[in-house]
Design a protein around this motif. Sequence first.
Motif: not given
Length: 258
Positions: A130-136, A235-241, A243-249
Amino acid sequence: MPGRSSIMPVISFSAVDSALSSLKTCHVSINTGIEVTTDVALALTEHEGSAEEVSKMEKLMLDYVSMDRELEQFIHVVEDVTNQIKQERPERLPDMKLLVNKKFNEVQNLNKDEDLLKTDIYRHFKSQLNEMKKQVGAGSQNESTSANEIDEDIAVTQSQRNFICPITQRELQCPVKNKVCGHSYEEEAIIKIIQTKHKQKKKARCPVVGCDNGDMNQSDLSTDSTLRRAIESHRRFQTRRLLDTQTVGNEGEYIRST
């Protein structure tokens, strides 16, 4: 009666203990199969393999979980019967093989296939998928509040708990798996416990609450590459999320400033 002692059954408990030790090493082969199946399933998911291929891996994982359950149950039955026989008078010793088969069949009759889905091994496996599916980005559409998705949320939560070392209570950095009971720990922490206990001429118990593995050795430990990969992916998923949050902000701040 004359000659009675010559026909009394004799049970070599040392031979039984030796056989049990050999059986317990079968966990190594099962754990290896579990790790390989997990790696293949994660690779298929990461590279967007077909649903049929991933489904085959899920069925294979259930087979391994079933084998692990049967092995555990058989070992427990043999240990229980052995303890029972040790309490009997020599002239009342039962047929150990018949008694083990009887009790094992009774235990097997209580098994249900759906219980395999609730085991820690299978839940951990599903949580990593499930974690991998979220990432892709797979499975991001058609979200609903169905029972299956609720189960997946529980599995993800279980996965995050599995990232925590039962000794240090911190996220695992260098996880190692116990080949006997299947539990994972921080390498430095578990080795320190084992070495300390052995210096005290004591047996080292698995620190996981409820685990009956009471005699750990360093030779039982192996690098848990599957868990390490899952943690790194998380960790990669959390980092990407983040970064996405910061970009939106930042975009919102830019819009407000203009």
